[in-house]
Design a protein around this motif. Structure first.
Motif, short mmCIF file in Angstrom:
data_model
loop_
_atom_site.label_atom_id
_atom_site.label_comp_id
_atom_site.label_asym_id
_atom_site.label_seq_id
_atom_site.Cartn_x
_atom_site.Cartn_y
_atom_site.Cartn_z
N SER A 1 -51.90 5.60 14.01
CA SER A 1 -51.68 4.41 13.20
C SER A 1 -52.16 3.22 14.00
O SER A 1 -51.66 2.94 15.08
CB SER A 1 -50.20 4.26 12.88
N LEU A 2 -53.16 2.54 13.47
CA LEU A 2 -53.80 1.44 14.21
C LEU A 2 -53.46 0.12 13.52
O LEU A 2 -53.62 -0.03 12.31
CB LEU A 2 -55.32 1.67 14.21
N PHE A 3 -52.96 -0.84 14.31
CA PHE A 3 -52.66 -2.17 13.77
C PHE A 3 -53.86 -3.09 13.98
O PHE A 3 -54.76 -2.78 14.77
CB PHE A 3 -51.40 -2.74 14.45
N ASP A 4 -53.86 -4.25 13.30
CA ASP A 4 -55.08 -5.07 13.31
C ASP A 4 -55.33 -5.80 14.63
O ASP A 4 -56.35 -6.43 14.80
CB ASP A 4 -55.12 -6.03 12.11
N ARG B 1 -53.94 8.45 25.39
CA ARG B 1 -55.00 7.52 25.83
C ARG B 1 -56.38 8.10 25.53
O ARG B 1 -57.29 7.39 25.11
CB ARG B 1 -54.88 7.27 27.34
N THR B 2 -56.54 9.41 25.72
CA THR B 2 -57.81 10.07 25.44
C THR B 2 -58.16 9.97 23.96
O THR B 2 -59.29 9.65 23.59
CB THR B 2 -57.74 11.56 25.87
N LEU B 3 -57.17 10.23 23.12
CA LEU B 3 -57.40 10.17 21.66
C LEU B 3 -57.79 8.74 21.26
O LEU B 3 -58.69 8.53 20.45
CB LEU B 3 -56.13 10.60 20.90
N TYR B 4 -57.10 7.77 21.85
CA TYR B 4 -57.40 6.36 21.54
C TYR B 4 -58.85 6.04 21.94
O TYR B 4 -59.62 5.47 21.16
CB TYR B 4 -56.43 5.44 22.27
N ALA B 5 -59.19 6.41 23.18
CA ALA B 5 -60.54 6.11 23.67
C ALA B 5 -61.61 6.79 22.83
O ALA B 5 -62.65 6.21 22.53
CB ALA B 5 -60.66 6.54 25.14
N ARG B 6 -61.31 8.01 22.40
CA ARG B 6 -62.29 8.79 21.66
C ARG B 6 -62.52 8.24 20.24
O ARG B 6 -63.65 8.14 19.78
CB ARG B 6 -61.79 10.23 21.58
N PHE B 7 -61.44 7.85 19.59
CA PHE B 7 -61.57 7.46 18.18
C PHE B 7 -61.59 5.96 17.94
O PHE B 7 -62.20 5.47 17.00
CB PHE B 7 -60.46 8.10 17.36
N ILE B 8 -60.89 5.20 18.77
CA ILE B 8 -60.83 3.75 18.53
C ILE B 8 -61.76 3.02 19.48
O ILE B 8 -62.46 2.09 19.10
CB ILE B 8 -59.39 3.21 18.70
N GLY B 9 -61.76 3.43 20.72
CA GLY B 9 -62.64 2.78 21.70
C GLY B 9 -61.89 2.60 23.01
O GLY B 9 -60.67 2.55 23.02
N SER B 10 -62.64 2.50 24.12
CA SER B 10 -61.96 2.38 25.42
C SER B 10 -61.97 0.93 25.87
O SER B 10 -62.58 0.08 25.25
CB SER B 10 -62.63 3.27 26.44
#
Ligand code: ZN
Length: 363
Positions: A335-338, A354-363
């Motif tokens: 769930s990503l907030f603005d 953290r890995t999932l965040y970096a992979r899908f949202i960005g690092s």
């Protein structure tokens, strides 16, 4: 029948008509008339309540009840801070929210403000969809004359304790799990602070709503106790304040009260005035009560949901509205907030989150 104004005096069978709000009777005097009648509050107390500003940290079950009670009581300004969104498993106990809020994954702070506006449009509500942390606490709590704990974790409570002691404003600790509840008033310079009573957070396995469940009556009772103490502070009835750590178990029919005493000279926070939590020196990751999840809040960025949605669509299912984007990938739900903050559900492993965040949202 008390709401049928022309016959309001018939509340107790008294056959006497009272004037409805109209010329000579202010709408506020009418709205709060039953509370003003209560001798502990009176017209002076109500005036003070109406001029006051309260901050509620967290808007789950405790925060929902606090916000409902204090908004109906006429607290003039209420800041509501919550980082989460409404889910169907919240509806059993979080009395401010509806099925539509859960279906739309509305951020709790915004849903709370909208619903309060439906029953008391005369007060000001300041919702903040945010995680309270050392970097934003001064901005988010600025101007509040009392801070109410409706959080689900000790880390945030120690942060509030540091802030309240440093700035000399009262705060009220409250916690609930299963049929158990506990609450304590912290009045800087007068009573023990949270760190006086609990120098370290509870160690070992700590029961949460996730593991032990929770009764809606227990959490709403603790919120009622907290709201009452808040009204005493706001209306100037400090002599009536409870000066104990009160705890109860509604299922076992047990309760206890321990006198908290004054500030401890050897307390790091109120004795030595060392504010390590406020300085951000002891801040670990935060996992949420009620689910298997990790919050990633170290990436502040403005995100474009349409762009991310296009990029992620080959990798899973996506749903988004103005305030939140949800992405399902295998066993994980992101769930990503603005503002770039994300809650990753399906794991308690920080590195994996953290890995999932970096992979899908960005690092
Ligand atoms: Zn202390």
């Amino acid at each position: 029948m008390g709401n049928q104004r022309p016959t309001a005096a018939a509340d107790h069978g008294v056959q006497q008509l009272k004037p409805a709000a109209g010329p000579g009777v202010s709408p506020a005097a009418d709205r709060y008339s039953r509370q003003i009648l209560f001798p502990g509050i009176g017209p002076k107390g109500q005036e003070r309540i109406s001029a006051s500003h309260v901050a509620i940290v967290g808007c789950g079950a405790t925060g929902s009840a606090l916000a409902t009670l204090l908004a109906r009581a006429g607290v003039g300004k209420i800041t509501i801070i919550d980082r989460d969104y409404v889910e169907s498993s919240n509806l059993q106990r979080q009395i401010l929210f509806t099925e539509a809020d859960a279906l739309e994954s509305r951020p709790k702070a915004l849903a709370a403000a909208a619903h309060i506006g439906e029953f008391n449009a005369s007060i000001e509500v300041r919702p903040a969809v945010a995680d309270l942390h050392p970097g934003n606490i001064e901005e988010l709590l600025h101007g509040a004359e009392i801070v109410l704990d409706a959080t689900d974790n000790f880390e945030t409570r120690y942060l509030i304790n540091d802030y309240a002691i440093k700035t000399n404003i009262p705060w009220i600790y409250a916690a609930a799990v299963a049929a158990y509840g506990a609450t304590m008033n912290i009045l800087p310079g007068e009573t023990a602070c949270l760190a006086c009573i609990f120098p370290e957070p509870p160690g070992g396995t700590v029961e949460t709503c996730d593991t032990a469940g929770i009764l809606n009556s227990a959490v709403n009772l603790v919120a009622s106790l907290e709201a009452t103490e808040a009204l005493k502070i706001l209306s100037g009835a400090r002599n009536a304040l409870r000066r104990t750590l009160l705890s109860f178990d509604l299922w076992q029919n047990e309760h206890s009260e321990i006198a908290t005493g004054g500030p401890r000279h050897d307390c790091l926070v109120c004795g030595h005035r060392e504010f390590h939590h406020l300085a951000g020196e002891r801040r670990p990751h935060i996992t949420l009560c009620g689910r298997n999840s990790v919050q990633i809040h170290e990436h502040h960025r403005v995100v474009d949901f349409s762009e991310i949605s296009r990029r992620l669509s080959p990798h899973g299912t996506i749903k988004f509205n103005d305030t939140i984007l949800k992405f399902w990938h295998g066993a994980y739900e992101i769930s990503l907030f603005d503002d770039g903050r994300a809650i990753i559900k399906g794991t308690t492993d920080i590195a994996l989150a953290r890995t999932l965040y970096a992979r899908f949202i960005g690092s």
